[in-house]
Write a protein that holds these residues in place. Structure first.
Motif, mmCIF file in Angstrom:
data_model
loop_
_atom_site.group_PDB
_atom_site.id
_atom_site.type_symbol
_atom_site.label_atom_id
_atom_site.label_comp_id
_atom_site.label_asym_id
_atom_site.label_seq_id
_atom_site.Cartn_x
_atom_site.Cartn_y
_atom_site.Cartn_z
ATOM 1 N N ASP A 1 5.598 -0.972 -17.190
ATOM 2 C CA ASP A 1 5.524 0.486 -17.261
ATOM 3 C C ASP A 1 4.261 0.941 -18.002
ATOM 4 N N GLU A 2 3.892 0.211 -19.056
ATOM 5 C CA GLU A 2 2.677 0.559 -19.800
ATOM 6 C C GLU A 2 1.440 0.364 -18.927
ATOM 7 N N ILE A 3 1.438 -0.694 -18.148
ATOM 8 C CA ILE A 3 0.318 -0.952 -17.233
ATOM 9 C C ILE A 3 0.217 0.158 -16.194
ATOM 10 N N MET A 4 1.357 0.552 -15.625
ATOM 11 C CA MET A 4 1.331 1.597 -14.601
ATOM 12 C C MET A 4 0.912 2.940 -15.193
ATOM 13 N N ASP A 5 1.294 3.213 -16.435
ATOM 14 C CA ASP A 5 0.854 4.444 -17.096
ATOM 15 C C ASP A 5 -0.673 4.462 -17.222
ATOM 16 N N ALA A 6 -1.243 3.297 -17.547
ATOM 17 C CA ALA A 6 -2.696 3.209 -17.698
ATOM 18 C C ALA A 6 -3.394 3.392 -16.349
ATOM 19 N N ILE A 7 -2.826 2.811 -15.284
ATOM 20 C CA ILE A 7 -3.400 2.990 -13.954
ATOM 21 C C ILE A 7 -3.339 4.466 -13.548
ATOM 22 N N ALA A 8 -2.203 5.109 -13.819
ATOM 23 C CA ALA A 8 -2.041 6.527 -13.477
ATOM 24 C C ALA A 8 -3.057 7.393 -14.204
ATOM 25 N N ALA A 9 -3.323 7.070 -15.475
ATOM 26 C CA ALA A 9 -4.294 7.847 -16.239
ATOM 27 C C ALA A 9 -5.692 7.720 -15.645
ATOM 28 N N LEU A 10 -6.001 6.553 -15.085
ATOM 29 C CA LEU A 10 -7.308 6.331 -14.479
ATOM 30 C C LEU A 10 -7.423 6.961 -13.095
ATOM 31 N N SER A 11 -6.332 6.902 -12.324
ATOM 32 C CA SER A 11 -6.391 7.339 -10.923
ATOM 33 C C SER A 11 -6.082 8.815 -10.729
ATOM 34 N N VAL B 1 -4.649 -7.545 -19.670
ATOM 35 C CA VAL B 1 -4.535 -6.845 -18.397
ATOM 36 C C VAL B 1 -5.499 -5.664 -18.395
ATOM 37 N N VAL B 2 -6.433 -5.660 -17.452
ATOM 38 C CA VAL B 2 -7.355 -4.539 -17.299
ATOM 39 C C VAL B 2 -6.830 -3.656 -16.176
ATOM 40 N N PRO B 3 -6.411 -2.413 -16.473
ATOM 41 C CA PRO B 3 -5.959 -1.508 -15.403
ATOM 42 C C PRO B 3 -7.143 -1.059 -14.563
ATOM 43 N N VAL B 4 -6.904 -0.897 -13.269
ATOM 44 C CA VAL B 4 -7.976 -0.522 -12.343
ATOM 45 C C VAL B 4 -7.478 0.589 -11.423
ATOM 46 N N ALA B 5 -8.304 1.586 -11.213
ATOM 47 C CA ALA B 5 -8.012 2.639 -10.237
ATOM 48 C C ALA B 5 -9.069 2.591 -9.152
ATOM 49 N N VAL B 6 -8.620 2.509 -7.903
ATOM 50 C CA VAL B 6 -9.510 2.558 -6.752
ATOM 51 C C VAL B 6 -9.236 3.880 -6.033
ATOM 52 N N LEU B 7 -10.271 4.668 -5.825
ATOM 53 C CA LEU B 7 -10.131 5.997 -5.243
ATOM 54 C C LEU B 7 -10.997 6.123 -3.991
ATOM 55 N N GLY B 8 -10.426 6.676 -2.939
ATOM 56 C CA GLY B 8 -11.179 6.929 -1.717
ATOM 57 C C GLY B 8 -11.023 5.882 -0.643
ATOM 58 N N THR B 9 -10.444 4.739 -0.963
ATOM 59 C CA THR B 9 -10.303 3.694 0.054
ATOM 60 C C THR B 9 -9.306 4.074 1.138
ATOM 61 N N GLU B 10 -8.372 4.993 0.820
ATOM 62 C CA GLU B 10 -7.420 5.429 1.840
ATOM 63 C C GLU B 10 -8.104 6.229 2.941
ATOM 64 N N ARG C 1 0.816 -1.210 0.000
ATOM 65 C CA ARG C 1 0.000 0.000 0.000
ATOM 66 C C ARG C 1 0.854 1.266 0.000
ATOM 67 N N SER C 2 0.401 2.242 -0.761
ATOM 68 C CA SER C 2 1.065 3.547 -0.773
ATOM 69 C C SER C 2 0.734 4.284 0.509
ATOM 70 N N ARG C 3 1.752 4.717 1.237
ATOM 71 C CA ARG C 3 1.535 5.463 2.483
ATOM 72 C C ARG C 3 1.314 6.952 2.250
ATOM 73 N N ASP C 4 1.674 7.449 1.082
ATOM 74 C CA ASP C 4 1.584 8.891 0.844
ATOM 75 C C ASP C 4 0.641 9.248 -0.309
ATOM 76 N N GLY C 5 -0.060 8.264 -0.846
ATOM 77 C CA GLY C 5 -1.025 8.528 -1.905
ATOM 78 C C GLY C 5 -0.454 8.565 -3.304
ATOM 79 N N ARG C 6 0.884 8.522 -3.428
ATOM 80 C CA ARG C 6 1.487 8.518 -4.753
ATOM 81 C C ARG C 6 1.430 7.112 -5.365
ATOM 82 N N LEU C 7 1.539 7.050 -6.687
ATOM 83 C CA LEU C 7 1.574 5.779 -7.396
ATOM 84 C C LEU C 7 3.035 5.406 -7.641
#
Length: 220
Positions: A195-205, A145-154, A121-127
């Motif tokens: 890296d491509e997967i993480m770019d897609a997650i970042a775009a969503l989150s 691979v389906v990228p997923v962004a979860v927001l607000g669970t922190e 888990r990210s402790r500071d909210g960064r990806l």
């Protein structure tokens, strides 16, 4: 039967408790192996994603969660079974590879598997930068691979808390990514795919990117 019964209770309860906004479920293929690669802000993430997915999703969970005794142990075990969790040992590199092989077996059965490429888990909210295990799985299985962004669970369950709070959360599924078998270096192919997967997650989150790995992760 126990897992199905637990899920039938957990799904409506989670929708009342977290009032989730769910976006992009149409991006999830309706059959065949699929990898859900998600950001990781809270212990709640791998519990919530299976409850809002149109198909069952298996996440890995520490083996000891399934062996705890007493009422609390029963509740944890029943909840994990209800969301399709798979128990694995955690710790050393050998255990990490065994976990990936367990995940590969799930995909080879034509099921969906969920993974947090950041590892912890990210402790500071960064990806943080993704570990290449997600690409190893994608290339070994041929699964999209389906990228997923979860927001607000922190905010619903911050790091260090045991009880989730009633908070609005969002789960956003992106378009599937597909990776061909590498023609050159397997290591480079895994790094590039990750890296491509993480770019897609970042775009969503919309998260700020951290320059390195989350070093609290036990999985390399």
């Amino acid at each position: 039967m126990l897992a199905e019964g637990a899920r039938s209770v957990l799904v409506p309860v989670s929708r009342l408790y977290f009032r989730p906004t769910i976006e992009g479920r149409e991006h999830i293929p309706r059959s065949g192996p699929v990898i859900l690669a998600a950001n990781h802000l809270s212990a709640l993430d791998s519990f919530l994603i299976p409850l809002v997915s149109p198909r069952p999703v298996a996440f890995l969970a520490k083996e000891e969660y399934f062996t705890q005794t007493g009422a609390k142990g029963w509740l944890i075990r029943t909840s994990l079974l209800g969301v399709g969790a798979v128990g694995v040992p955690r710790g050393a590199h050998r255990a990490a590879q065994a976990a990936l092989e367990t995940a590969l077996a799930v995909l080879q059965e034509g099921r969906m598997f969920g993974i947090h490429p950041e590892g912890s888990r990210s402790r500071d909210g960064r990806l943080y930068r993704g570990r290449t295990g997600v690409a190893w799985l994608a290339l070994a299985s041929g699964a999209p691979v389906v990228p997923v962004a979860v927001l607000g669970t922190e905010h619903a369950q911050p790091v260090g808390t045991r009880i989730a709070r009633p908070r609005h959360v969002t789960v956003r599924f992106g378009a599937p990514l597909r990776f061909a078998p590498p023609a050159g270096s397997a290591g480079k192919a895994r790094r590039d795919a990750t890296d491509e997967i993480m770019d897609a997650i970042a775009a969503l989150s919309g998260q700020v990117r951290a320059p390195g790995y989350n070093e609290l992760s036990a999985l390399q």
